[in-house]
Scaffold this motif. Structure first.
Motif, PDB file in Angstrom:
ATOM      1  N   LEU A   3       0.841  -1.201   0.000  1.00 60.50           N
ATOM      2  CA  LEU A   3       0.000   0.000   0.000  1.00 60.50           C
ATOM      3  C   LEU A   3       0.869   1.241   0.000  1.00 60.50           C
ATOM      4  O   LEU A   3       1.963   1.261   0.565  1.00 60.50           O
ATOM      5  CB  LEU A   3      -0.890   0.006   1.243  1.00 60.50           C
ATOM      6  CG  LEU A   3      -2.090  -0.965   1.235  1.00 60.50           C
ATOM      7  CD1 LEU A   3      -2.708  -1.032   2.614  1.00 60.50           C
ATOM      8  CD2 LEU A   3      -3.128  -0.530   0.214  1.00 60.50           C
ATOM      9  N   ALA A 116     -10.616   7.561  -2.819  1.00 58.31           N
ATOM     10  CA  ALA A 116      -9.451   6.924  -3.452  1.00 58.31           C
ATOM     11  C   ALA A 116      -8.813   5.906  -2.521  1.00 58.31           C
ATOM     12  O   ALA A 116      -8.325   4.858  -2.957  1.00 58.31           O
ATOM     13  CB  ALA A 116      -8.429   7.991  -3.844  1.00 58.31           C
ATOM     14  N   LEU A 117      -8.831   6.191  -1.201  1.00 52.51           N
ATOM     15  CA  LEU A 117      -8.248   5.271  -0.228  1.00 52.51           C
ATOM     16  C   LEU A 117      -9.032   3.960  -0.194  1.00 52.51           C
ATOM     17  O   LEU A 117      -8.443   2.878  -0.086  1.00 52.51           O
ATOM     18  CB  LEU A 117      -8.248   5.921   1.156  1.00 52.51           C
ATOM     19  CG  LEU A 117      -7.603   5.095   2.274  1.00 52.51           C
ATOM     20  CD1 LEU A 117      -6.123   4.867   1.978  1.00 52.51           C
ATOM     21  CD2 LEU A 117      -7.767   5.780   3.630  1.00 52.51           C
ATOM     22  N   LYS A 119     -10.599   2.580  -2.675  1.00 55.67           N
ATOM     23  CA  LYS A 119     -10.229   1.829  -3.884  1.00 55.67           C
ATOM     24  C   LYS A 119      -8.823   1.257  -3.759  1.00 55.67           C
ATOM     25  O   LYS A 119      -8.557   0.113  -4.172  1.00 55.67           O
ATOM     26  CB  LYS A 119     -10.310   2.752  -5.094  1.00 55.67           C
ATOM     27  CG  LYS A 119     -10.044   2.044  -6.426  1.00 55.67           C
ATOM     28  CD  LYS A 119     -10.201   2.992  -7.592  1.00 55.67           C
ATOM     29  CE  LYS A 119     -10.045   2.253  -8.920  1.00 55.67           C
ATOM     30  NZ  LYS A 119      -8.794   1.540  -9.058  1.00 55.67           N
ATOM     31  N   GLN A 120      -7.920   2.037  -3.184  1.00 56.32           N
ATOM     32  CA  GLN A 120      -6.534   1.578  -3.029  1.00 56.32           C
ATOM     33  C   GLN A 120      -6.460   0.323  -2.173  1.00 56.32           C
ATOM     34  O   GLN A 120      -5.756  -0.639  -2.503  1.00 56.32           O
ATOM     35  CB  GLN A 120      -5.687   2.685  -2.401  1.00 56.32           C
ATOM     36  CG  GLN A 120      -4.223   2.299  -2.205  1.00 56.32           C
ATOM     37  CD  GLN A 120      -3.456   3.312  -1.374  1.00 56.32           C
ATOM     38  OE1 GLN A 120      -3.915   4.424  -1.190  1.00 56.32           O
ATOM     39  NE2 GLN A 120      -2.311   2.913  -0.863  1.00 56.32           N
ATOM     40  N   ASP A 123      -7.980  -2.625  -4.159  1.00 57.76           N
ATOM     41  CA  ASP A 123      -7.103  -3.064  -5.253  1.00 57.76           C
ATOM     42  C   ASP A 123      -5.917  -3.858  -4.721  1.00 57.76           C
ATOM     43  O   ASP A 123      -5.505  -4.862  -5.322  1.00 57.76           O
ATOM     44  CB  ASP A 123      -6.587  -1.845  -6.026  1.00 57.76           C
ATOM     45  CG  ASP A 123      -7.671  -1.198  -6.887  1.00 57.76           C
ATOM     46  OD1 ASP A 123      -8.740  -1.826  -7.045  1.00 57.76           O
ATOM     47  OD2 ASP A 123      -7.438  -0.066  -7.366  1.00 57.76           O
TER      48      ASP A 123
END
Length: 539
Positions: A3, A116-117, A119-120, A123
């Protein structure tokens, strides 16, 4: 998979400074602080598949990723979703105040960063699961793949010896000699161009290929295989209709032509035109051969001429006893020939090249027949011939212009620098492969001895790639005059031959490029290319 760092836009301290009182509810700052704590608590080590060496380990890690990381990821993502919603509402409210434009922008950025976090994190988890699934499949396939039996070093040595003897007979350096043919009678011939031989017949060629060498087959091949043995003389015909044909003259009934062909391809890598005959010379069968003779360079022939046959632990033979009775041994001759090799190679550049080649071949023949003392005396005479050739090889003494003595200074300067680079790459590549082997089998206790032996051989290979050639090339480039340059170039060619032979013929070196653990490794081919460039530059 890993991450990235926690987004700066979600820093709770910055929120307090830039939004502060404008956040009427005042809850977002606290939520951001809590979100940072949940992000730090994510078990990110579970995302790394490195070090997993079994299918069970990969599957267990996948389960841990689902349970442990999945639980922590859900908690962080749920809170990030709440933060995104509240930061967006806050941004919309602040926008109503035209004086708070910067605060509104910061709040909106925080909302975007929170989304966005989410999704990060998702992923990273998905990518790790995909990597683990692929790893598990690979390890499972590896477990099912049958172990590949490594080539026996004695068999490799025997094949090299037979190939050299056939090349020497073809070139006329060795006359008709003995052969032993071990014909596999359990399996049918496996001969097929370009295909492997699971149960080949074996061929032994040379002065020691007598009935005592029948033990070769039982030592070099699986014990379950049974062989019929045939003996006789072999050599290339020098006249008549069979000129240039390898003729096997059998003392006993003929072996099968197909299995002779199989043995030749297995031992030499190609099949010359050959014929089978009785001991009296009457030809009964002939074959047009298969494949192409790769040939041998002058340097390789010089190495092969007169060399002692490989050790096969077959006990004492009549030839060995005869040699040792004279005081000097084949080992003595081989050692002396090795010491004189640079001198003879330098002599090949002079007017006595043919005499030196013929003399070395004759000395080797004598040594193999047991006349080692006489062979050593002949080597001593050849040294004088080689020295005479060297003395006449530098007619431009006193000058060292570009190209003196056949040397291209421009090309050699570039090739010398390039060689230093590829040699360094090779050393690093060999060390990387050694470490990769150690890492690959780190957790397999039963493989420790084999791993230690493999890495020892690899690192031993690296020690042979010394900088001697670079030093010698520097002497060529810095020579004071043409005579000195010619002499240094001669010595450089000898060093070059040594390195090239190791790079081209060493069995372990041949396995480096594109190996299973490092398929992208390419070090041998670049070295071969640069060594050829150096040879061309030396003239």
């Amino acid at each position: 998979m890993s991450l990235a760092k926690f987004p700066a836009a979600l820093n709770h301290s910055d929120w307090t400074k830039k939004v502060g009182p404008l956040d009427k509810g005042g809850a977002v700052a606290g939520q951001l602080k809590k979100l940072a704590g949940l992000f730090d608590d994510l078990p990110v080590k579970l995302l790394d598949a490195g070090g997993l060496d079994s299918t069970d380990a990969a599957k267990e890690r996948a389960a841990q990723l689902d349970a442990q990381f999945g639980k922590a990821a859900k908690a962080a993502s749920d809170l990030a979703k709440t933060v995104a919603t509240q930061a967006k509402k806050c941004a919309d409210e602040i926008k109503k105040d035209p004086k708070a434009k910067a605060a509104a922008t910061f709040a909106a950025d925080a909302a975007d960063a929170a989304n966005a976090l989410i999704k990060q994190i998702a992923d990273a988890q998905n990518a790790a699961q995909a990597e683990l699934k692929a790893l598990a499949s690979k390890l499972e396939a590896k477990d099912k793949k049958p172990a590949v039996k490594k080539p026996d070093s004695k068999l490799i040595a025997r094949k090299s010896w037979v190939k050299r003897m056939v090349a020497q007979m073809k070139s006329g350096k060795v006359a008709e000699t003995m052969f032993t043919f071990a014909q596999n009678k359990v399996k049918k011939p496996a001969f097929a161009k370009g295909k492997p031989w699971e149960h080949p017949s074996l061929l032994n060629v040379g002065p020691r290929a007598t009935k005592s060498s029948r033990t070769d087959a039982t030592k070099l091949m699986p014990p379950a295989d049974k062989f019929d043995f045939f003996f006789g003389k072999v050599g290339f015909a020098t006249d008549g209709k069979l000129k240039g044909v390898l003729v096997f003259k059998f003392e006993s009934p003929l072996g099968a032509k197909a299995q002779i062909k199989d043995a030749l391809m297995f031992m030499c890598g190609y099949v010359p035109r050959f014929a089978l005959a009785k001991a009296t010379g009457e030809v009964l069968e002939a074959d047009d051969g298969e494949g192409q003779d790769p040939g041998m360079t002058d340097e390789e022939l010089l190495e092969a001429e007169g060399g002692d046959e490989v050790e096969v632990d077959e006990g004492e033979t009549e030839e060995t006893e005869a040699v040792e009775a004279g005081g000097a041994t084949l080992q003595d001759f081989t050692k002396r020939l090795g010491e004189l090799k640079p001198t003879f190679q330098a002599g090949l550049a002079g007017p006595n090249a043919d005499k030196i080649k013929q003399g070395v071949a004759k000395a080797g023949e004598m040594a193999n027949k047991g006349q080692v003392t006489e062979a050593l005396a002949m080597l001593k005479q050849l040294v004088a011939l080689a020295g005479g050739g060297a003395a006449k090889a530098s007619p431009q003494a006193g000058k060292a212009p570009e190209g003196a003595g056949g040397v291209s200074i421009t090309k050699l300067s570039k090739a010398r620098l390039d060689w230093a680079t590829v040699r360094g790459d090779a050393l690093r590549g060999i060390e990387q492969l050694s470490r990769r082997i150690e890492d690959e089998f780190r957790n397999e206790a039963d493989q420790r001895a084999q791993v230690a032996e493999a890495t020892k051989k690899l690192r031993g290979l690296a020690t042979q790639l010394k900088d001697d050639l670079e030093t010698q090339l520097d002497l060529v480039l810095n020579a004071a005059d043409a005579a000195a340059r010619t002499a240094q170039a001669r010595a450089a060619k000898a060093s070059l031959t040594e390195v090239l032979r190791m790079v081209v013929t060493d069995p372990l070196m041949k396995e480096l490029d594109g190996n299973e653990l490092m398929p992208d490794l390419q070090i041998v081919k670049p070295m071969q290319e640069k060594l050829r460039e150096i040879a061309a530059a030396l003239g």
